[in-house]
Design an enzyme around this catalytic site. Structure first.
Site, PDB file in Angstrom:
ATOM      1  CB  CYS A 204       7.166  -7.508  11.343  1.00 49.17           C
ATOM      2  SG  CYS A 204       5.917  -7.276  12.614  1.00 49.17           S
ATOM      3  N   PRO A 205       6.113  -7.802   8.382  1.00 50.87           N
ATOM      4  CG  PRO A 205       6.871  -9.681   7.219  1.00 50.87           C
ATOM      5  CD  PRO A 205       7.331  -8.606   8.176  1.00 50.87           C
ATOM      6  CB  THR A 231       3.828   2.689  10.344  1.00 48.50           C
ATOM      7  OG1 THR A 231       5.105   2.149  10.728  1.00 48.50           O
ATOM      8  CG2 THR A 231       3.528   3.912  11.184  1.00 48.50           C
ATOM      9  CB  SER A 232       3.739  -2.976   9.733  1.00 47.61           C
ATOM     10  OG  SER A 232       5.027  -2.518  10.092  1.00 47.61           O
ATOM     11  NE  ARG A 233       0.277  -4.690   4.220  1.00 49.05           N
ATOM     12  CZ  ARG A 233       0.995  -3.725   3.668  1.00 49.05           C
ATOM     13  NH1 ARG A 233       1.249  -2.630   4.377  1.00 49.05           N
ATOM     14  NH2 ARG A 233       1.457  -3.839   2.426  1.00 49.05           N
ATOM     15  CG  ASP A 257      -0.210   5.306   8.298  1.00 47.85           C
ATOM     16  OD1 ASP A 257      -1.016   6.243   8.152  1.00 47.85           O
ATOM     17  OD2 ASP A 257       0.479   4.852   7.359  1.00 47.85           O
ATOM     18  CD  GLU A 262      -5.474  -0.260   5.807  1.00 47.38           C
ATOM     19  OE1 GLU A 262      -4.977   0.025   4.715  1.00 47.38           O
ATOM     20  OE2 GLU A 262      -4.866  -0.127   6.883  1.00 47.38           O
ATOM     21  CG  HIS A 294      -2.089   2.401   4.543  1.00 48.10           C
ATOM     22  ND1 HIS A 294      -2.493   1.084   4.643  1.00 48.10           N
ATOM     23  CD2 HIS A 294      -0.806   2.342   4.137  1.00 48.10           C
ATOM     24  CE1 HIS A 294      -1.505   0.281   4.306  1.00 48.10           C
ATOM     25  NE2 HIS A 294      -0.458   1.031   3.995  1.00 48.10           N
TER      26      HIS A 294
END
Length: 331
Positions: A204-205, A231-233, A257, A262, A294
């Site tokens: 999801c965002p 693996t999103s944000r 990820d 980051e 990422h």
């Protein structure tokens, strides 16, 4: 001729943009990220092209506007790093790449699940050293396990399809669910997907409503020993709370990820540096934590599509037409 400055440029960015060269678009490549300290690098540009960790807050956008920069082109789907209200006030158009090879990110998410579950990363290192002992490498069979998907956009659906192929029972939650998921699994409440999943994967965002959606409360509600995948944000997860859940054994495994801090780490070679991020350092001490930098999007197909869509967004802006990828202010 329209002039665009690319920030956070990596060698692969230049390779793909040069391969798709358009003589009517002049690119200037900058390795530096866009921050309040690097705004001057955009001087003379009509627009800037940025990536996930570039900063586009009010001060940066005002600085860009003072240089007559009129557009921001995102080489990604997410736009949580852009102050959209300020961009609109300044008359700066923002366009993104809404979808690019969703299968790339989905496949990476499942690769993380498989690697962490079967400890193949640890097995690889053991065998290279001549150690063929299986103790400590015990995994579980995914067939019959419950996999939870938060976010049923294109990446979430692609991930669900793969996990369905493994024989997983699928649950999902999304405030605006995709009807396509109903052919794959069951749409349930957020509380149900968190409580019932053996594997919980986030797709999801990052919005104010989803910031730290995985926190001390939601971690306590998860199945003891469940695996969490993101693996999103990075901002979807409260990393300090995750560390506590790992220490207490409530959380069985973590695969990420993305990481909330980051921007100061990822996309650069830090192997000769002292990494002074204590939270990240603590994460790396857990044997049941797997981190990649990422790279979920990082396939030939995805980079080709990102480049093509970005170029079309630039041409649309130049020609005064709508590409359909413009980002509106959220109200």
């Amino acid at each position: 001729m329209i002039k665009i400055t690319l920030f956070s440029t990596q060698p692969y960015d230049r390779r793909f943009f040069d391969a798709a060269a358009d003589p009517s678009i002049e690119f200037t490549y900058q390795e530096a990220a866009l921050t309040p300290h690097s705004i001057a690098l955009a001087e003379g540009a009509d627009g800037v092209c940025v990536f996930v960790n570039d900063v586009l807050d009010a001060s940066v956008l005002e600085g860009l506007a003072s240089l007559n920069v009129r557009a921001v082109f995102l080489r990604c789907a997410g736009y949580n790093n852009v102050d959209l209200a300020t961009a609109r006030r300044l008359g700066i158009q923002v366009a993104r790449v809404p979808a690019y090879s969703p299968e790339a990110v989905a496949e990476h998410a499942v690769a993380l699940i498989m690697t962490l579950n079967r400890r193949t990363h640890r097995a690889f290192n053991r065998v290279r050293e001549g150690n063929f002992n299986l103790d400590g490498l015990l995994g579980v069979t995914l067939h019959g396990r419950t996999a939870g998907i938060i976010g049923t956009g294109k990446i979430g659906i692609a991930t669900a399809r793969i996990l369905k192929g493994f024989g997983c029972r699928l649950l999902a939650h999304d405030p605006m669910p995709s009807p396509e998921f109903e052919t794959l699994g069951e749409l349930v409440s957020l509380e149900q997907v968190i409580a019932q999943s053996d594997i919980l994967s986030l797709h999801c965002p990052l919005l104010p409503a989803t910031h730290h959606m995985i926190n001390a409360r939601t971690l306590a509600a998860m199945k003891p020993g469940a695996m969490l995948v993101n693996t999103s944000r990075g901002g979807l997860i409260d990393t300090r709370a995750v560390i506590e859940a790992l220490k207490s054994r409530q959380l069985g495994a973590l695969a990420i990820d993305v990481y909330e801090q980051e921007a100061g780490l990822f996309f650069k070679d830090r192997s000769s540096d002292i990494i002074d991020d204590d939270i990240f350092g603590r994460l790396m001490t857990f044997p049941n934590v797997l981190v990649t930098g990422h790279q979920g999007f990082f396939t030939v197909e995805a980079l080709t599509e990102i480049t093509a869509v970005t170029l079309d967004n630039i041409r649309a802006f130049r020609d005064g037409r709508v590409s359909g990828n413009e980002v509106a202010v959220q109200v």
